[in-house]
Scaffold this motif. Structure first.
Motif, PDB file in Angstrom:
ATOM      1  N   PRO A   1      22.281  77.819  74.437  1.00  0.00           N
ATOM      2  CA  PRO A   1      23.585  78.496  74.401  1.00  0.00           C
ATOM      3  C   PRO A   1      24.073  78.668  72.965  1.00  0.00           C
ATOM      4  CG  PRO A   1      23.600  76.606  75.901  1.00  0.00           C
ATOM      5  CD  PRO A   1      22.360  76.503  75.078  1.00  0.00           C
TER       6      PRO A   1
ATOM      7  N   ILE B   1      31.569  81.662  82.682  1.00  0.00           N
ATOM      8  CA  ILE B   1      30.248  82.259  82.505  1.00  0.00           C
ATOM      9  C   ILE B   1      29.219  81.318  83.139  1.00  0.00           C
ATOM     10  CG2 ILE B   1      28.549  83.088  80.844  1.00  0.00           C
ATOM     11  CD1 ILE B   1      30.890  83.349  78.827  1.00  0.00           C
ATOM     12  N   SER B   2      28.344  81.878  83.959  1.00  0.00           N
ATOM     13  CA  SER B   2      27.330  81.073  84.631  1.00  0.00           C
ATOM     14  C   SER B   2      25.983  81.764  84.545  1.00  0.00           C
ATOM     15  CB  SER B   2      27.723  80.865  86.102  1.00  0.00           C
ATOM     16  OG  SER B   2      26.760  80.086  86.780  1.00  0.00           O
ATOM     17  N   HIS B   3      24.976  81.025  84.088  1.00  0.00           N
ATOM     18  CA  HIS B   3      23.618  81.555  83.992  1.00  0.00           C
ATOM     19  C   HIS B   3      22.642  80.530  84.559  1.00  0.00           C
ATOM     20  CE1 HIS B   3      24.637  85.067  81.536  1.00  0.00           C
ATOM     21  NE2 HIS B   3      25.438  84.286  80.841  1.00  0.00           N
TER      22      HIS B   3
ATOM     23  N   ALA C   1      31.572  77.505  80.558  1.00  0.00           N
ATOM     24  CA  ALA C   1      30.279  78.115  80.877  1.00  0.00           C
ATOM     25  C   ALA C   1      29.304  77.039  81.315  1.00  0.00           C
ATOM     26  CB  ALA C   1      29.724  78.863  79.667  1.00  0.00           C
TER      27      ALA C   1
ATOM     28  N   GLU D   1      27.844  73.514  89.492  1.00  0.00           N
ATOM     29  CA  GLU D   1      28.818  74.542  89.124  1.00  0.00           C
ATOM     30  C   GLU D   1      30.170  74.270  89.773  1.00  0.00           C
ATOM     31  OE1 GLU D   1      29.392  79.104  90.364  1.00  0.00           O
ATOM     32  OE2 GLU D   1      27.617  78.771  89.091  1.00  0.00           O
TER      33      GLU D   1
ATOM     34  N   ARG E   1      38.200  78.361  79.654  1.00  0.00           N
ATOM     35  CA  ARG E   1      37.085  79.062  79.005  1.00  0.00           C
ATOM     36  C   ARG E   1      35.852  78.169  79.104  1.00  0.00           C
ATOM     37  NH1 ARG E   1      41.693  78.874  76.696  1.00  0.00           N
ATOM     38  NH2 ARG E   1      42.886  80.778  76.327  1.00  0.00           N
TER      39      ARG E   1
ATOM     40  N   LEU F   1      27.176  83.244  74.589  1.00  0.00           N
ATOM     41  CA  LEU F   1      28.376  82.998  75.391  1.00  0.00           C
ATOM     42  C   LEU F   1      29.568  83.516  74.600  1.00  0.00           C
ATOM     43  CD1 LEU F   1      27.670  79.301  76.483  1.00  0.00           C
ATOM     44  CD2 LEU F   1      27.122  81.395  77.753  1.00  0.00           C
TER      45      LEU F   1
END
Length: 361
Positions: free
Chosen positions: A257, A288-290, A249, A233, A247, A276
């Protein structure tokens, strides 16, 4: 360097071009009232659809009446893999043709999806003519539907896919693309699009979590994978921020995704899909982080969405060049072996709109 050169992106000549279009027909009680049961409805409509597809020279068409999401990928052999929520189509546009109904007899669909897979050669060059065929198809289909007051939405999906490390493997031949928006390409080829249609451009990359990556970050025996995901990340955010890509993720939870414009579409996730949502008109950072540090996945997905300014003519080439530079910085930080590892870049362009009455009347 000339402005024209900056606006081009040089992509390996063996790049693969894909296109598919979905027409979504909202299922109403009024439509179902014309049939004794769901099965008869789906079978009758699909027979009319396939017959009309032959007449319109659309050669790879699928009807989905179980609300599963279509996902399309290139493969040298034709396969169709259903999951609980998706139908994954693998095919080669140059060779494969099909007509299939994907249904569940006792299931009331929210939408009937007609999926048109592009066939033939030079997919990107012929994308407008393919879209025109689908518009023509819908214009002929509508009078055959027993219910006239139906909502139909078109989604046109196109993407280019190539290995970022192709040159390191000896594949040095490239072609310079001056990428243009779908609307401008279609306008030049007399393909009408309604005013106010939605559009979205983004890049996706899937990074396998190799043994080398895991060993460089994790202890030999651990159930905590947080250091691995945090390293990825941090490296990704730093690489994209350096190229003013706002923008982005990172998804590492085992879900697929799915990118949508958050201004217009709902972005709730499901058991298989990680939604997303990006707003291309907002310049502020959208990250955005999952991921879950207690769960190790096989693949990490990175997404870099274009902004409204990036999507204008002359800017898409510069956008993709910046994306490539960011990805090269990321992979250098992770010490990937470019002569051995593959990193497939997928450049997506989507448009969507509700079919206007004059187009299908």
């Amino acid at each position: 360097m000339s402005l024209s050169h900056q606006q081009k992106v040089y992509i390996p000549k063996d790049v693969r071009s894909n296109q598919y279009i979905t027409a979504e027909i909202k299922v109403t009680d009024a439509l179902l009232a014309h049939f004794p049961d769901y099965k008869t409805c789906y079978q009758t409509l699909s027979r009319n659809i396939f017959k009309l597809a032959d007449q319109t020279e659309l050669h790879n068409v699928h009807v989905i009446t179980n609300d599963k999401l279509p996902v399309v990928r290139f493969h040298t052999e034709a396969y169709c893999f259903p999951t609980a929520e998706q139908i994954v189509f693998f095919y080669n546009p140059e060779y494969h043709e099909a007509q299939s109904l994907h249904s569940q007899d006792d299931y009331k669909a929210r939408k009937i999806r007609i999926v048109f897979l592009a066939t033939g050669e030079d997919i990107r060059a012929n994308s407008a003519s393919f879209h025109i065929k689908v518009q023509s198809f819908l214009g002929k289909l509508t009078p055959l539907l027993p219910e006239k007051d139906l909502t139909i939405k078109i989604r046109d999906h196109q993407h280019l896919s190539y290995d970022l490390f192709a040159a390191a493997k000896g594949n040095k031949a490239t072609y310079g693309y001056k990428l243009r928006s779908i609307s401008n390409r279609y306008s030049a080829r007399s393909c009408p699009l309604p005013e106010g249609h939605g559009s979205l451009c983004y890049v996706t990359v899937k990074l396998p979590l190799s043994r080398q990556l895991k060993q460089s970050t994790l202890a030999e025996a651990t159930d905590d994978f947080t250091p691995l995901y945090q390293k990825l990340e941090d490296a990704f955010v730093q690489a994209t921020a350096a190229k003013q890509l706002n923008r982005v993720a990172m998804v590492a939870n085992g879900l697929t995704p799915l990118v949508r414009n958050s201004k217009y579409d709902q972005v709730d996730g499901t058991d298989e899909v990680q939604m997303l949502g990006f707003d291309p008109n907002i310049e502020e950072q959208q990250f955005i982080s999952h991921w879950d540090g207690s769960r190790l996945v096989e693949m990490v997905s990175f997404t870099i969405a274009a902004g409204a300014q990036d999507s204008k003519d002359g800017a898409l080439g510069r956008y993709l060049n910046r994306v490539e530079e960011a990805l090269k910085r990321l992979t250098s930080e992770l010490e990937l072996d470019r002569s051995r590892d593959d990193l497939i870049v997928r450049f997506h362009q989507h448009i969507s709109y509700q079919v206007p009455e004059q187009l299908i009347s």
